[in-house]
Design a protein around this motif. Structure first.
Motif, mmCIF file in Angstrom:
data_model
loop_
_atom_site.group_PDB
_atom_site.id
_atom_site.type_symbol
_atom_site.label_atom_id
_atom_site.label_comp_id
_atom_site.label_asym_id
_atom_site.label_seq_id
_atom_site.Cartn_x
_atom_site.Cartn_y
_atom_site.Cartn_z
ATOM 1 N N LEU A 151 10.327 -7.117 -1.755
ATOM 2 C CA LEU A 151 10.811 -6.163 -2.751
ATOM 3 C C LEU A 151 11.724 -6.799 -3.793
ATOM 4 O O LEU A 151 12.034 -6.180 -4.813
ATOM 5 N N GLY A 152 12.191 -8.023 -3.531
ATOM 6 C CA GLY A 152 13.134 -8.675 -4.446
ATOM 7 C C GLY A 152 14.541 -8.120 -4.357
ATOM 8 O O GLY A 152 15.328 -8.231 -5.309
ATOM 9 N N LEU A 196 11.454 2.621 3.079
ATOM 10 C CA LEU A 196 10.935 1.854 1.953
ATOM 11 C C LEU A 196 11.590 2.323 0.656
ATOM 12 O O LEU A 196 11.966 1.495 -0.201
ATOM 13 N N GLY A 197 11.745 3.630 0.500
ATOM 14 C CA GLY A 197 12.412 4.149 -0.679
ATOM 15 C C GLY A 197 13.868 3.743 -0.750
ATOM 16 O O GLY A 197 14.385 3.382 -1.818
ATOM 17 N N LEU A 198 14.558 3.812 0.407
ATOM 18 C CA LEU A 198 15.962 3.390 0.441
ATOM 19 C C LEU A 198 16.114 1.928 0.040
ATOM 20 O O LEU A 198 16.958 1.575 -0.788
ATOM 21 N N MET A 199 15.293 1.065 0.643
ATOM 22 C CA MET A 199 15.439 -0.366 0.386
ATOM 23 C C MET A 199 15.061 -0.740 -1.039
ATOM 24 O O MET A 199 15.730 -1.565 -1.671
ATOM 25 N N SER A 200 13.986 -0.154 -1.543
ATOM 26 C CA SER A 200 13.506 -0.565 -2.864
ATOM 27 C C SER A 200 14.489 -0.225 -3.970
ATOM 28 O O SER A 200 14.511 -0.888 -5.009
ATOM 29 N N GLY A 201 15.334 0.793 -3.747
ATOM 30 C CA GLY A 201 16.300 1.170 -4.772
ATOM 31 C C GLY A 201 17.696 0.615 -4.560
ATOM 32 O O GLY A 201 18.599 0.877 -5.367
ATOM 33 N N ALA A 202 17.896 -0.161 -3.499
ATOM 34 C CA ALA A 202 19.241 -0.617 -3.127
ATOM 35 C C ALA A 202 19.674 -1.848 -3.921
ATOM 36 O O ALA A 202 18.844 -2.659 -4.341
ATOM 37 N N ARG A 203 20.981 -1.996 -4.069
ATOM 38 C CA ARG A 203 21.532 -3.233 -4.644
ATOM 39 C C ARG A 203 21.574 -4.342 -3.611
ATOM 40 O O ARG A 203 21.530 -5.511 -3.946
ATOM 41 N N ALA A 227 0.817 -1.212 0.000
ATOM 42 C CA ALA A 227 0.000 0.000 0.000
ATOM 43 C C ALA A 227 0.853 1.266 0.000
ATOM 44 O O ALA A 227 0.442 2.295 -0.550
ATOM 45 N N SER A 228 2.037 1.192 0.602
ATOM 46 C CA SER A 228 2.870 2.387 0.794
ATOM 47 C C SER A 228 3.914 2.590 -0.293
ATOM 48 O O SER A 228 4.452 3.693 -0.417
ATOM 49 N N LEU A 229 4.199 1.561 -1.076
ATOM 50 C CA LEU A 229 5.304 1.655 -2.041
ATOM 51 C C LEU A 229 5.145 2.823 -3.015
ATOM 52 O O LEU A 229 6.142 3.507 -3.309
#
Length: 385
Positions: free
Chosen positions: A309-310, A286-293, A189-191
């Protein structure tokens, strides 16, 4: 009072939050209870176990969680003091408002304390996130999990292996219901509202160009990792070695910062490979994690979020109560050995890390399943005075 409570004369389901991880689990449950036909009346109680007002307000806003109906304002203390204080302050809430059930989530001290009060008052205890086990009883959370499950009437599980754990502990199979992972409801819901990493760094006055070729995220807060210099020092050294190959964004927990200062280690983070931030809100993390390697962490919830998030996750712990994130997800458990931490990070950089898959029922609809089941269960299992 919650809207659903005001609309119904029935005794409410009292929903308990006490610490940051609870917020992400209770927010979708409150919404699902309100949306259920008929609505399930609720009373939201914050124990105040984690008591930073600014962070609480920020997280509640991020998650669109209504303000608590009651705040017990317990504050800090030893495990015994905190648990006892929650019990003392929670019982009068039941006296005042009644309860058709008490719903607790996770494994913090507030979870066990409120479950104990409800059980001794013959009020059904509903435990969300039941059956998870690290098999390490040195962890206070493990004791809380085991004892809460023993006295719960309905045990909602995030993964099917949790049912095996409960069976080994003598808990009847009909008390456990597989519903999936309610934290993933909040994540999905927050992504769309997550704050991108470059925006976050720019807001913090850090050079966002340092992450334009990729970055990792670090969270470190577990007492066994950060309270002893002989453990924390080698972990920081391992992270430094990783940071020479991939910039690392660290949302520095107050406990960790305090110990780094006390041990004379804080200067180790003052290098070009580290970008140090204060504790972040949910949308920011959430933003930090979703864009991280990759993410390097000792958090339980982040193991689940990275799997959803994969994003490859390296867990700096000797055990995990969330084995599905290792067996099916993107998580790799490496322990606290510095060489193992560095080797795992290098493996992710070389191969892209574990692809994994999203586990069964981690689909954003867990809270709906809880609401549907609990409504029917309460009709057939009225409270016994």
């Amino acid at each position: 009072m919650s809207t659903s409570l005001a609309a119904e004369a029935a005794a409410p389901v009292i929903c308990i939050v006490g610490a940051r991880p609870n917020y992400m689990k209770v927010a979708p449950i409150i919404r699902a209870f309100a949306a259920h036909n008929p609505p399930i009346p609720t009373l939201l109680v914050h124990t105040g176990q984690h008591y930073d007002p600014a962070m609480k307000d920020r997280l509640f806003a991020d998650l669109e969680l209504p303000e608590p109906d009651i705040n017990l304002a317990v504050g800090s203390g030893s495990h015994a003091v905190q648990t006892a204080e929650v019990m003392k302050r929670f019982e009068p809430v039941i006296d005042q408002f009644g309860a058709s059930a008490v719903l607790v989530v996770g494994d913090v001290n507030s979870t066990l304390a409120c479950a104990l009060v409800a059980s001794k008052r013959h009020i059904p205890v509903i435990h969300v996130e039941s059956g998870l086990r690290s098999n390490d009883r040195r962890m206070p959370e493990e004791i809380n999990r085991i004892l809460t499950d023993q006295i719960s009437d309905v045990l909602y599980t995030t993964e099917r292996s949790a049912h095996d754990n409960l069976a080994r502990e003598g808990i009847a199979a009909e008390r456990a219901v597989f519903v999936g992972n309610v934290m993933i409801d909040s994540l999905r819901a927050s992504l769309p509202k997550a704050v991108p990493a470059d925006v976050l760094l720019a807001q913090a006055g850090l050079d966002a160009r340092r992450i334009e070729h990729g970055y990792g995220v670090v969270t470190l807060h577990r007492p066994s990792n950060v309270d002893h210099p002989e453990v924390l020092g080698p972990i920081i050294d391992a992270l430094y070695a990783v940071s020479r190959k991939l910039p690392l964004v660290i949302a520095l927990h107050p406990r960790t910062r305090g110990n780094l200062e006390r041990f004379g280690m804080l200067a180790k983070l003052d290098t070009p490979g580290f970008l140090v931030l204060p504790p972040q809100g949910y949308l920011e993390m959430l933003g930090l994690m979703s864009g991280a390697r990759m993410v390097l962490t000792d958090s339980g919830g982040i193991q689940e979020e990275t799997t959803a998030l994969g994003v490859p996750c390296i867990t700096i712990r000797e055990n995990t109560e969330r084995p599905i994130t290792v067996e099916q997800g993107t998580n790799t458990l490496v322990g606290i050995d510095p060489q193992a931490i560095v080797a795992a990070a290098e493996q992710v950089l070389a191969t892209g890390g574990k692809a994994g898959r999203v586990p069964e029922y981690w689909d954003g609809r867990c809270a709906e399943r809880i609401a549907a089941h609990l409504h029917d269960w309460l009709l057939t299992h009225p409270r016994q005075a």
